[in-house]
Design an enzyme around this catalytic site. Structure first.
Site, mmCIF file in Angstrom:
data_model
loop_
_atom_site.group_PDB
_atom_site.id
_atom_site.type_symbol
_atom_site.label_atom_id
_atom_site.label_comp_id
_atom_site.label_asym_id
_atom_site.label_seq_id
_atom_site.Cartn_x
_atom_site.Cartn_y
_atom_site.Cartn_z
ATOM 1 N N CYS A 163 62.188 36.996 18.973
ATOM 2 C CA CYS A 163 63.067 37.366 17.868
ATOM 3 C C CYS A 163 63.498 38.824 18.018
ATOM 4 O O CYS A 163 63.029 39.545 18.918
ATOM 5 C CB CYS A 163 62.374 37.162 16.512
ATOM 6 S SG CYS A 163 60.860 38.139 16.356
ATOM 7 N N CYS A 188 49.530 56.602 59.624
ATOM 8 C CA CYS A 188 50.798 55.862 59.590
ATOM 9 C C CYS A 188 50.822 54.940 58.374
ATOM 10 O O CYS A 188 51.845 54.819 57.686
ATOM 11 C CB CYS A 188 50.969 55.026 60.861
ATOM 12 S SG CYS A 188 51.030 55.976 62.392
ATOM 13 N N ASP A 209 27.869 27.224 35.365
ATOM 14 C CA ASP A 209 28.159 26.185 34.389
ATOM 15 C C ASP A 209 27.350 24.955 34.815
ATOM 16 O O ASP A 209 27.013 24.817 36.002
ATOM 17 C CB ASP A 209 29.661 25.893 34.391
ATOM 18 C CG ASP A 209 29.990 24.653 33.582
ATOM 19 O OD1 ASP A 209 29.605 24.596 32.409
ATOM 20 O OD2 ASP A 209 30.624 23.740 34.153
ATOM 21 N N ASP A 243 35.708 27.216 31.462
ATOM 22 C CA ASP A 243 34.975 28.251 32.197
ATOM 23 C C ASP A 243 35.843 29.456 32.528
ATOM 24 O O ASP A 243 35.328 30.487 32.985
ATOM 25 C CB ASP A 243 34.412 27.674 33.508
ATOM 26 C CG ASP A 243 33.406 26.566 33.279
ATOM 27 O OD1 ASP A 243 32.608 26.702 32.331
ATOM 28 O OD2 ASP A 243 33.431 25.575 34.022
#
Length: 795
Positions: A22, A90, A491, A694
């Site tokens: 908006c 370099c 997990d 996870d």
């Protein structure tokens, strides 16, 4: 009459802004941009989602300001092939040049791969502008896609030819020097030494003058400048001594061999170094070579072989035994074993049946496979793997930034030491010859090449060998951090367990049948992709009523309406939050959890709140999970389990695997909080997971490790991806990280050691320039060769 003075237009920067919805959003972005130092005016167009900024602000400050306001800035990534770089200084020059291009957010240049990766504000820094910035510094640049392998082969052939010519011209000079050491009259006449050394100096050594002049003109120094100055001094001194010697007198001492043999040694070192660097990129070439050039398509009942570029999604591809699968797809006919070892590191073939997914690049061992294409080109798993490994090899490890700062001052310091050496010897001896020779030795022994190669070659070798064994490392930062991990948080479901649970027990409340319990639960789970939902649907069969108003309650369960009843299915916590008494089945739930079962309760909230029953699930631990935990423990790493499962079920699985610390019944954000807690306790944490839930914890950890059998969200968030669901890959990933970091430290040690020992010896007159040149060439070759030993790593 006054003549109006034309004023230069103020510089502008156009950026794309995402997330605006908006006019007030556009206003927030404008206000944020106007506060950035260097911005004189900023206007935002909501329709085009672009902002025009007048002034000279730092692009990073612009990006930070927009993101702090809650919006995003479009970014582009450009890869360039850079030619002409010889050392770490370099690299620093190219990075500085690219970073100064308006709109560039970061630029990383890799000496080993001769590539640059530039991240810029989208639409600001095009390839032509970036290439022009690089060329102004004296180097070549072109888009990576246009860098022809044939040109690299031509350059390698030219390098070999120049080395052979230099060795042929220098050998008589070296032979004469050797005879002189043993008192043998093998020294060549001065005119012949001049004739042999001059082509080496000014034809084969022209590259050092060109690159050194470009560096000096840019106000910087590099290896080429040191070599050009050192060898020119030795050649000029010898030429002067030869021309100034009175006719008929004894031939003066000449040092043409110092310049010619020195250049030959450097060319030899460059050739060996290029060969070694080519071997570090072998993993990329091997992966890229897995995709066949053609595919056998079935169209209209006939089979035809067409170029792989013409295959599109939904095409039907036929793969015969012994052939590589050319596309990602799903098997619709046939079956047999497939060798996926080059993609996943799994040595045993995998059996495939209709409905199974197959990956492009793997090999059909037996049986004809008919595959419906699901991904082609850059969207295939193989293409994503190649991009991931290329990205890791192009990225810069944090330790390299320290090396870059050292390299920035290295050449000026060496030049100062050489000048002091010359002045000191001249004052001490009153003779120019030893002063020049010792200054030459200082210039030549001090080579920043090894400093620039130590880190990228080790990272290339480490990420390459890891990819061959199914461990994909996203960037060098993840590789470097992983070596220090002290805690691995797992997990449970899909990581330590198979992730394919089955319904083991049904306990219906009074007045409810087990069939109704299963039928209602399956209806609620019809819209869920959770492994427990799939288990319920498999057990219930096809007779499942329709659910309405389905809602997933993150970390707790699901809710919805079935047959006019409002139902909840989930954890004990969800039932308690709904105010429903679960005491009637609490004992049964506790007993099942003690056996390692996961328990979900089904309850009705309307028309009358009551408990309907519980469903217990069993998920088998992965066969290698206990071994993975034991390996981590043996390495001094603490394993931890984080799960949303009940405490009883989590404790039972943890005990069977040998994990002592468990955090159970936690929401996805709770996993991230547990990771943060471990870090506050002083641990360096690696989080291992496979699901969308996870992702917060993977992002919060020092190192995120995703199982490749999980979701794309998890793999995108993690720094390391394991290509097969084998927990033993976790300690293996940490092991290759430690070994790679060790090679980086060894390479940097030897790079510094050559200079710390060699420069004082050269300044003290204890190092002949020829020996100094050989040592300088050996420094780069030894550093790269040491890194290549990583290719022998095996889990």
């Amino acid at each position: 009459m006054a003549v109006p003075v034309a004023q230069a237009a103020a510089p502008t920067l156009d950026i794309s802004v995402t997330g605006m919805t908006c006019a007030s959003c556009a206003g927030r972005v404008e206000r944020a941009l106007r506060r950035v130092p260097g911005v004189t005016e900023a206007t935002v167009n909501l329709a085009t989602e672009r902002a025009r900024i007048t002034g000279t602000p730092d692009p990073r400050a612009v990006t930070d300001a927009v993101e702090k306001a809650g919006f995003g800035v479009g970014r582009s990534v450009t890869d360039l092939a850079i030619t002409g770089m010889t050392c770490a200084s370099c690299v620093a020059r190219v990075e500085r040049a690219l970073s100064r291009v308006p709109g560039v957010l970061s630029a990383e240049v890799n000496l080993a791969t001769e590539r640059a990766r530039v991240v810029a504000v989208q639409g600001t820094a095009d390839v032509a502008t970036l290439g022009a910035a690089v060329r102004k510094t004296g180097f070549g640049a072109q888009p990576l896609a246009e860098a022809a392998p044939a040109a690299q082969q031509d350059r390698a052939a030219r390098e070999r030819l120049h080395l052979l010519i230099a060795a042929t011209l220098s050998a008589p000079l070296l032979l004469g020097m050797g005879g002189h050491l043993f008192g043998l009259p093998w020294m060549l006449p001065g005119w012949l030494q001049f004739a042999l050394a001059t082509p080496v100096q000014f034809w084969l050594g022209a590259r050092f003058y060109v690159a050194g002049w470009k560096a000096a003109r840019a106000g910087a120094g590099n290896m080429d400048l040191l070599v050009a100055l050192g060898t020119s001094a030795a050649w000029a001194l010898s030429t002067f001594e030869w021309l100034a010697a009175p006719a008929g007198h004894h031939a003066p001492a000449l040092y043409f061999e110092s310049s010619a043999v020195l250049i030959t040694f450097i060319l030899l070192g460059k050739w060996l170094e290029a060969r070694a660097k080519g071997q570090t990129a072998a993993a990329i070439r091997a992966l890229a070579g897995l995709r066949p050039d053609t595919a056998r398509l079935r169209r209209g009942g006939t089979e035809q072989v067409i170029p792989i570029a013409q295959v599109v999604v939904d095409d039907v591809v036929v793969v015969r035994p012994g052939e590589r699968i050319p596309v990602d797809g799903r098997l619709i006919e046939g079956g047999g074993s497939v060798d996926e070892s080059m993609l996943t590191g799994e040595s045993l073939p995998v059996e495939k049946a209709p409905g199974d997914a197959v990956t492009g690049g793997s090999i059909a061992r037996d049986g004809v496979l008919v595959v419906r294409t699901t991904a082609v080109g850059g969207e295939t798993v193989l293409a994503r793997i190649v991009r991931l490994v290329e990205g890791a090899q192009a990225s810069k490890a944090p330790i390299q930034r320290l090396v870059d700062r050292v390299s920035a001052v290295f050449v000026p310091v060496v030049l100062a030491i050489a000048a002091l050496t010359f002045a000191g010897w001249w004052i001490a001896t009153g003779a120019a010859v030893p002063a020049i020779l010792n200054a030459v030795a200082v210039l030549v022994i001090a080579c920043p090449c090894a400093l620039g190669l130590a880190t990228p070659t080790a990272i290339m070798a480490g990420t390459g060998v890891a990819a061959r064994h199914g461990i994909l490392i996203k960037d060098a930062e993840a590789l470097e951090r992983a070596h220090a991990v002290t805690v691995v948080a797992f997990d449970k479901t899909g990581t330590l367990t198979e992730g394919r649970p089955e319904v083991t027990d049904l306990r219906a409340a009074d007045g409810v049948t087990e069939a109704d319990l299963l039928r209602l639960a399956a209806a609620l789970q019809a819209g869920s992709e959770h492994p427990l939902a799939e288990a319920v649907r498999r057990r219930a069969g096809a007779d499942i009523p329709r659910a309405e108003g389905f809602r997933a309650l993150a970390g707790r369960g699901v809710a919805g309406g079935v047959e006019g009843r409002d139902l909840l299915l989930g954890s004990r916590r969800l039932i308690a939050e709904a105010g429903i008494d679960a005491a009637a089945l609490a004992g049964a739930a506790t007993a099942l959890e003690g056996q390692g079962r996961t328990v979900s309760f089904l309850a009705e909230t309307a028309p009358s709140p009551r408990l309907l029953g519980l469903i217990a699930f069993g998920d088998t631990p992965r066969p290698t999970a206990r071994q993975a935990v034991a390996t981590l423990r043996a390495g001094g790493i603490i394993p931890v389990m984080l799960t949303g499962d009940s405490r009883g079920a989590a404790a039972a699985v943890a005990a069977s695997l040998g994990i002592d610390r468990v955090a159970a019944e936690i929401l996805p954000d709770g996993k991230a909080e547990q990771v943060a807690l471990l870090r506050r306790e002083g641990a360096v944490v690696a989080m291992v997971g496979d699901g969308i839930n996870d992702a917060p914890a993977l992002a919060a950890a020092d190192v995120g490790i995703a199982m490749g059998t999980g979701t794309d969200v998890a793999m995108h968030t993690a720094g390391i991806t394991l290509m097969r669901g084998d927990p033993t890959l976790v300690p293996q990933a940490l092991d290759i990280s430690r070994r790679t970091y060790r090679k980086i430290r060894q390479g940097l040690f030897w790079a510094f050691a050559y200079n710390v020992v060699g420069i004082p010896l050269a300044a003290a007159g204890l190092l002949n320039p020829v020996i100094a040149g050989a040592a300088m060439a050996a420094s780069s070759v030894s550093v790269v060769t040491n890194a290549l030993l990583l290719r022998r790593w095996h889990p």
